[in-house]
Design a protein around this motif. Structure first.
Motif, PDB file in Angstrom:
ATOM      1  N   ALA A 197      77.813 134.040  43.434  1.00 49.45           N
ATOM      2  CA  ALA A 197      76.866 133.869  42.334  1.00 49.45           C
ATOM      3  C   ALA A 197      75.620 134.716  42.586  1.00 49.45           C
ATOM      4  N   THR A 237      72.590 137.200  35.542  1.00 47.40           N
ATOM      5  CA  THR A 237      73.290 136.081  34.908  1.00 47.40           C
ATOM      6  C   THR A 237      74.522 135.782  35.732  1.00 47.40           C
ATOM      7  N   GLU A 287      77.784 132.428  36.002  1.00 44.84           N
ATOM      8  CA  GLU A 287      78.197 131.123  35.499  1.00 44.84           C
ATOM      9  C   GLU A 287      78.536 130.257  36.692  1.00 44.84           C
ATOM     10  N   ALA A 288      77.507 129.583  37.170  1.00 44.75           N
ATOM     11  CA  ALA A 288      77.727 128.770  38.355  1.00 44.75           C
ATOM     12  C   ALA A 288      78.319 127.417  37.953  1.00 44.75           C
ATOM     13  N   LEU A 316      78.748 123.486  37.798  1.00 43.92           N
ATOM     14  CA  LEU A 316      77.661 122.523  37.629  1.00 43.92           C
ATOM     15  C   LEU A 316      77.123 122.000  38.952  1.00 43.92           C
ATOM     16  N   GLU A 317      78.056 121.646  39.847  1.00 44.32           N
ATOM     17  CA  GLU A 317      77.576 121.021  41.078  1.00 44.32           C
ATOM     18  C   GLU A 317      76.811 121.999  41.951  1.00 44.32           C
ATOM     19  N   ALA A 358      74.847 124.360  40.500  1.00 48.84           N
ATOM     20  CA  ALA A 358      73.785 124.953  39.683  1.00 48.84           C
ATOM     21  C   ALA A 358      72.435 124.889  40.377  1.00 48.84           C
ATOM     22  N   GLU A 359      72.153 123.756  40.975  1.00 46.40           N
ATOM     23  CA  GLU A 359      70.838 123.582  41.597  1.00 46.40           C
ATOM     24  C   GLU A 359      70.688 124.535  42.785  1.00 46.40           C
ATOM     25  N   SER A 384      70.375 128.106  41.548  1.00 42.97           N
ATOM     26  CA  SER A 384      69.107 128.442  40.908  1.00 42.97           C
ATOM     27  C   SER A 384      67.982 128.464  41.934  1.00 42.97           C
TER      28      SER A 384
END
Lengths: 1008, 276
Positions: free
Chosen positions: A537, A546, A548-549, A551-552, A554-555, A558
């Motif tokens: 990522a 950009t 597409e990570a 969901l788990e 994502a934090e 980011s």
């Protein structure tokens, strides 16, 4: 009790015979067995026996002795056939029959029962005229493969029979080998196999057939054929061989020896088939055009390489063959050069087919591009130049060590060469960006706090005796140095790309295009282990911002991205990357605590890379070491070697310890400032690589000449192939040597005995020196009035006429601007004695050179003296006796004195080299004087070829603005000089002894 | 040397006066140095690559000092007579015509010998007596010696970079001059120069200057000389007139400085990298 023998009492001829040959028990057994036969069989048997006994009693003894056993093991029909065959043989040769009777029972016992009768029947047919091969035939019986039916067996025998009709020797070999061969090819292909063999039989010097080749062929066949997989390859293989062998047995044999090995190099059967069928196409063309069949061998050798090089693209390969075939129709010599890889056309065609861009064609452009952008001296080299050890770890990825950029030697990722070039350009830009934006020069002073924090946190403080020197040392402070390194690579690449995009807006589009293609092949994040997913990522974010990570993650992503963004600022430096690394490392480490499986992951996606330091530095933590390749990055981003990232500090200069570089420093590349110098010195890369025999500082007595050790530069030159009408690229290898001065009698003698001559020469040549100025009269403007012209003009005026206005004298400077190189043939033939002078040729040449040198010194023309000799195209020796830059002094005289007769002479190459040296002289007039004593002659360099190449080399020199002049002292030279020197002016000196006198005269004439 | 030119010389010295102030941005202390040299009658040598503003500087100084400026472009065939003067045939008599140097000596002009190494050695020697404290110009043909007026000043320009070793300025000549060294102006200044010379916007001027720097990196790597400010100004002028920047750079930067195809391609790529 009835007597079992009663129904048939043995006939008297048999009892009488047996009485002599056998003991009673054997006799009884035989008679009983015979008696057990059916009456019809029995009578046939007895008839045969009677015939046998009457024709060949000796052989019959053996037959009769084995008869019982035969009758007991074989069916009656088989037994009769056996006896029949034996009888037939015995009618021709008793010895052969005896052998047959003795040996065949064992063989037949081993033979498949169903096959015995056909075998014997066929044997009978064969025995008629060719009894000699019958035993070999029978012997083959047990060895025939199981799948051979009666019909096949017949066909097999008939092929042999046919052969026997022609040649018994071959037939014997046939029956010996063919059963084994039948394991590899069907019976139907046997005639083909035999046919090929028959072509290999050629009459020897005595006019008798020479079987050596065919016997070798037959004996090697089982192995050769079994090496050809799949089986359907064998027929085309044999067919091609037949075509070839029909033209030339030697070539056929060479084909049989090398062909299978070459074919095995192809992995796919389809490719093997194509390769063979194309070979067949070529062979047919050769046959129909009566061309040299050895071209097919060249095809096999070179074609396989080319097939590999074009990645087995059938269409391209056929195109390659087609190009060669069209040459074949026009010029067979060129076709031969083409298929043997000697021709430029061939290479060009291949290059075109392989496609892509070669680094060597654009490396200069890229070098200048990188130098322009980064403002540093940069050397671009192919990755193949990397030390082997390093290549293992980084492969063909681009890399840089801070001054040299290593790029793949060819890029053919895209069908379009513009795209391939774009990738080269982006790669160069990115690597140059590392240099421009300071990747390799982080500031230690601005790192100290971070280093302390990291060291404290992970408890791996740098040892006091060895301060941090490189980024690798810094990564060593982290628990997982490899991971730290790959994170740093990511951060630093992102920073450099950001700078590049900001600084050079023009590259954004190019970079985007490459990245867009790259991203298509990136793995999707879903499904990757967390650590790899985050890495991936971040890699995507590093360039596109950009991703597409999952969901788990994502934090985590980011958070990491926020850190990454700190480097995407115009002010970010390489030091910042190393600083951010510490934070990113800690952040990710904390994040990953949430994922229990991360801890268990030993090496997700090969995060850990084996770094050269691992072995020493982390021996204590073997779990940290991995051997997996580094995570793939974007295609234009190269591998960064943290060992090459050296901290600099204002406090103290960090000493460089070469031993610290695990894999050793990269081979030092020449600084580009000295590039011209390098050319001048001729110290080519090749020179460094070639393992040149020590040219020696030693004064070994066996050495023909004492050469000064100077790292012998190596040069490569093309050679002209007249018949093919093209150059053989980089064909000859030339070594440049300097002769070590050596006092010699000839020098002293010449200088002392030619005293008066020398003075005269000097005076004559001094007079060639031009006056500094020449007065040009009647000029329209000038330094002085031309009195004559003025008086004339006045007169004109008085007479009322318009005078000329050219009234001035102008002083014009004239320069003599001549540079000359003498190229002396030092081949073995120069040792020949000249009767009239009691000297040998080379001594006369030395004398002439000494005088000439004095004369040239007097006139002041820059000059050089070179000698040449050699031994084959791979060793053309070029001796520098005096170079243009050398001053004429005693050492030069002694070097002239040190000249010796050596080996052979390859004139063309030497001329090319001398011309190249002469070309660099600034003089307006450049003269190359070739002094030779005969035809050029070297290994593979004789006759017309050598003449034409020499002619060509002289022509090249002329084209380069050099005036060649040839002096030959071969009395017989008139026969070939015109052919060799062509339009180049030349002279033949028939009285060698006059050379010292003539050489300066010739020179004077040429230059005045 | 044509007669038209010589006739021209005989006209007014005033035509050599510079009436409009030429644009020049001082880089360092060269103006002060030059003024001091002028007031102390020290001849000046301007060293630096071609197109970096030497000639423009002399023009500016001539304007500031209100002296006429006589420029002599030196070349191989330039003889002593060409600079000092010669007898010309006019009708049935010979007339002496002052050469440009004599003119400058008499009228107190600044005499600027551009690219002085290109001149023949015997020509260079003529200026020697003018450069020491005698400040005289001997005119051999007339048997005269002219003493220079106080305002006369001799300036030569010399580019040590690219000429061949054969064209090195002799020490005996070099050491008669005070030297002011010139180089391409620093980035910010060069941007302003380009903006002024071409009317280009700041961004475009910046890109051109960046290009200039990158190309100058290639000096000695295959380029004899980096791209001059003058060429950048030409490119800027083309861009200003609406020509696509890449084409403008091709025409005004790449083509003039190199004939080497590899170099050409490399610089094109640099241009492409800078101009989107």
């Amino acid at each position: 009790m009835p007597d079992p023998i009663q129904p048939m009492s043995p006939p008297p001829f048999l009892t009488g015979f047996c009485g002599k040959e056998m003991d009673d028990a054997s006799q009884r057994a035989l008679f009983e067995t015979i008696a057990a036969l059916a009456p019809s069989d029995r009578s046939t048997l007895l008839e045969l026996l009677e015939e046998l006994l009457s024709t060949a009693p000796k052989a019959a003894a053996a037959g009769v002795r084995n008869l019982t056993r035969i009758l007991q093991t074989l069916a009656p029909a088989q037994s009769l056939a056996w006896l029949d065959l034996g009888t037939s043989i015995s009618s021709q040769s008793s010895t052969a029959a005896q052998k047959y009777f003795l040996e065949s029972p064992d063989l037949l016992a081993m033979t498949d029962p169903a096959r015995r009768l056909p075998l014997l029947t066929l044997g009978l047919e064969l025995s008629d005229g060719h009894y000699g091969v019958v035993m070999d035939f029978i012997r083959a019986g047990p060895q025939l493969p199981a799948g051979i039916g009666t019909a096949d067996q017949t066909a097999w025998m008939e092929t042999g029979l046919q052969l026997a009709e022609e040649d018994l020797v071959l037939a014997v070999e046939y029956f010996r080998i063919s059963p084994e061969v039948l394991h590899q090819i069907p019976v139907a292909d046997l005639p083909l196999w035999v046919q090929l063999g028959r072509h290999l039989v050629r009459p020897n010097a005595l006019g008798k057939p020479d079987y050596l080749k065919v016997i070798e062929y037959f004996r090697l066949s089982p192995e050769t054929l079994s090496g050809l997989e799949p089986a359907d390859l064998r027929r085309p293989f044999l067919e091609l061989g037949t075509v070839l062998a029909r033209k030339s047995a030697d070539d056929g044999m060479a084909y049989l020896r090398t062909g299978p090995t070459i074919l095995r190099e192809f992995d796919s059967p389809i490719h093997r088939r194509l390769f063979l069928s194309e070979g067949r196409r070529l062979a047919d063309a050769i046959t129909s055009g009566s061309r040299d069949p050895s071209i097919v061998l060249d095809y096999l050798r070179e074609g396989s390489k080319i097939f590999q090089a074009i990645e087995h693209n059938p269409t391209d390969f056929i195109t390659w063959v087609d190009a060669g075939l069209s040459l074949l129709a026009k010029n067979p010599e060129r076709a031969k050069a083409y298929f043997s890889g000697r021709s430029k056309t061939g290479r060009d065609t291949t290059e075109r087919l392989i496609g892509g861009i070669l680094l060597k064609t654009i490396s200069r452009t890229l070098t200048l591009y990188a130098e322009g952008l980064s403002g540093r001296s940069i050397v671009i080299r192919p990755t193949t130049d990397l030390p082997a050890k390093l290549r293992e770890t980084i492969g063909d990825s681009p890399a840089t060590d801070g001054r040299t950029i290593y790029l793949p030697d060819r890029i053919r990722l895209f069908p379009n060469d513009d795209d391939n070039f774009r990738l080269y350009k982006m790669t160069t830009l990115h690597e140059a960006g590392h240099l421009e934006f300071g990747t390799y020069e982080p500031d230690l002073d601005k790192m100290k706090d971070v280093i302390e924090t990291v060291a404290a946190e992970y408890g791996r403080s740098p040892s006091s005796d060895r301060p941090l020197q490189t980024a690798a040392d810094y990564f060593g402070l982290f628990p997982n140095p490899s991971w730290a390194r790959s994170l740093w690579t990511l951060l630093e690449d992102a920073r450099v790309d950001f700078h590049l995009r900001a600084e050079y807006p023009g590259v954004r589009r190019d970079m985007d295009q490459i990245v867009a293609l790259d991203l298509q092949s990136r793995p999707p994040l879903e499904g990757l282990p967390p650590r790899a997913a985050v890495h991936e990522a971040l890699l995507q974010l590093s360039i596109t911002d950009t991703t597409e990570a999952p969901l788990e993650l994502a934090e985590t992503v980011s958070g990491a991205y926020d850190l990454l963004l700190e480097l995407k600022k115009p002010s970010a430096t390489a030091t910042d990357s190393l600083r951010v690394l510490a934070r990113l490392y800690r952040f990710l480490e904390e994040q990953f605590r949430r994922f229990p499986n991360v801890r268990g992951e030993t090496d997700p996606l090969g995060m850990q890379e084996k770094s050269p330091d691992d072995s020493t530095e982390q021996a204590s933590s073997p779990d940290q070491r991995g051997t997996a390749p580094s995570p793939s990055t974007l295609s234009y981003r190269g591998v960064m070697h943290p060992d090459w990232v050296r901290f600099h500090s204002d406090d103290a200069t960090v000493p460089v310890d070469p031993a610290r570089l695990g894999s050793g420093p990269l081979p030092s590349a020449p600084r580009s400032e000295s590039r011209d110098q390098i050319l001048q010195d001729g110290r080519t890369e090749a020179a460094a690589k070639e393992n040149i025999p020590d040219s020696g500082t030693k004064t070994g007595s066996t050495r023909p000449m004492d050469l000064e050790a100077s790292g012998n530069p190596v040069f490569f030159y093309d050679e002209w192939d007249e018949r093919a009408q093209e150059y053989r690229p980089k064909w000859c290898r030339l070594y440049e040597h300097r002769i070590r001065p050596e006092s010699s009698l000839i020098v002293q003698q010449t200088l002392s005995s030619h005293g008066p001559v020398l003075r005269l020469l000097r005076r004559r040549f001094q007079s060639l020196r031009p006056e500094a100025f020449r007065k040009m009269k009647r000029q329209s403007h000038g330094d002085d009035l031309d009195l004559d012209a003025v008086i004339e003009a006045r007169t004109e005026l008085r007479n009322g006429r318009t005078p000329q206005d050219t009234l001035y004298i102008r002083n014009e400077k004239r320069l003599r601007d001549v540079a000359v190189a003498f190229l002396i043939d030092m081949s073995g033939s120069t040792s020949r004695q000249i009767a009239s002078a009691r000297k040998c040729v080379i001594e006369v040449e030395q004398e002439a050179l000494i005088l000439m040198a004095e004369a040239l010194h007097a006139v002041g023309d820059p000059f050089a003296i070179y000698g040449f000799s050699g031994d084959s195209k791979d060793r053309v020796d070029f001796y520098i006796i005096k170079d243009f830059s050398d001053a004429l002094n005693a050492a030069i005289h002694e070097r002239i004195g040190a000249m010796r007769s050596l080996n052979q002479n390859r004139d063309g190459t030497a001329i090319r080299h001398a011309a190249a040296k002469l070309e660099r002289q600034p003089a307006k007039t450049r003269l190359l004087i070739l002094l030779s004593d005969g035809k050029p002659l070297d290994t593979g360099y004789a006759g017309d070829h050598s003449l034409q190449d020499t002619k060509r080399a002289l022509k090249e020199a002329r084209r380069r603005g050099i005036h060649p002049y040839c002096i030959t002292i071969d009395q017989e030279a008139s026969r070939y000089v015109t052919e060799m020197y062509g339009e180049v002016s030349h002279t033949i000196i028939d009285q060698v002894a006059t050379l010292p006198d003539k050489l300066p005269r010739i020179y004077r004439r040429l230059t005045t | 040397m044509t007669t038209e030119r010589l006739k021209g010389l005989e006209l007014e010295i005033d035509q050599y006066r510079i009436t409009q102030e030429p644009f020049y941005l001082p880089v360092r202390n060269e103006v002060e140095l030059f003024r001091t040299a002028y007031s102390n009658r020290i001849p000046v040598m301007l060293k630096g690559p071609t197109g970096c503003g030497k000639t423009r500087f002399v023009q500016q100084m001539a304007y500031q000092l209100k002296r006429p400026l006589i420029t002599i472009a030196c070349h191989e065939d330039l003889t002593a007579s060409d600079v000092v003067g010669r007898y010309l045939l006019r009708g049935d008599e010979t007339v002496w015509a002052d050469g440009p140097l004599t003119l400058a000596v008499k009228h107190g002009a600044i005499c600027y010998l551009d690219e002085v190494v290109e001149a023949r050695k015997d020509t260079t020697v003529v200026i020697h007596p003018l450069t020491d404290d005698r400040r005289i110009l001997p005119i051999e043909k007339k048997g005269q010696v002219i003493e220079a007026v106080d305002e006369f000043m001799l300036v030569i320009s010399y580019n040590p970079g690219y000429q061949s070793i054969l064209k090195e300025l002799k020490q005996s000549t070099k050491q008669r001059f005070m030297a002011i060294e010139f180089d391409y102006p620093p980035r910010e200044m060069e941007i302003r120069i380009l903006q002024h010379e071409t009317g280009l916007g700041e961004a475009a001027a910046q890109s051109l200057v960046k290009l200039g720097e990158k190309v100058r990196n290639l000096k000695n790597h295959g380029l004899e000389e980096g791209v001059s400010t003058r060429l950048l100004a030409y490119a800027g002028a083309l861009i200003q007139k609406g020509i696509d920047p890449r084409s403008a750079c091709e025409a005004a930067v790449i083509q003039p400085i190199t004939d080497d195809p590899d170099m050409h391609r490399s610089i094109s790529e640099i241009v492409n990298s800078i101009f989107p």
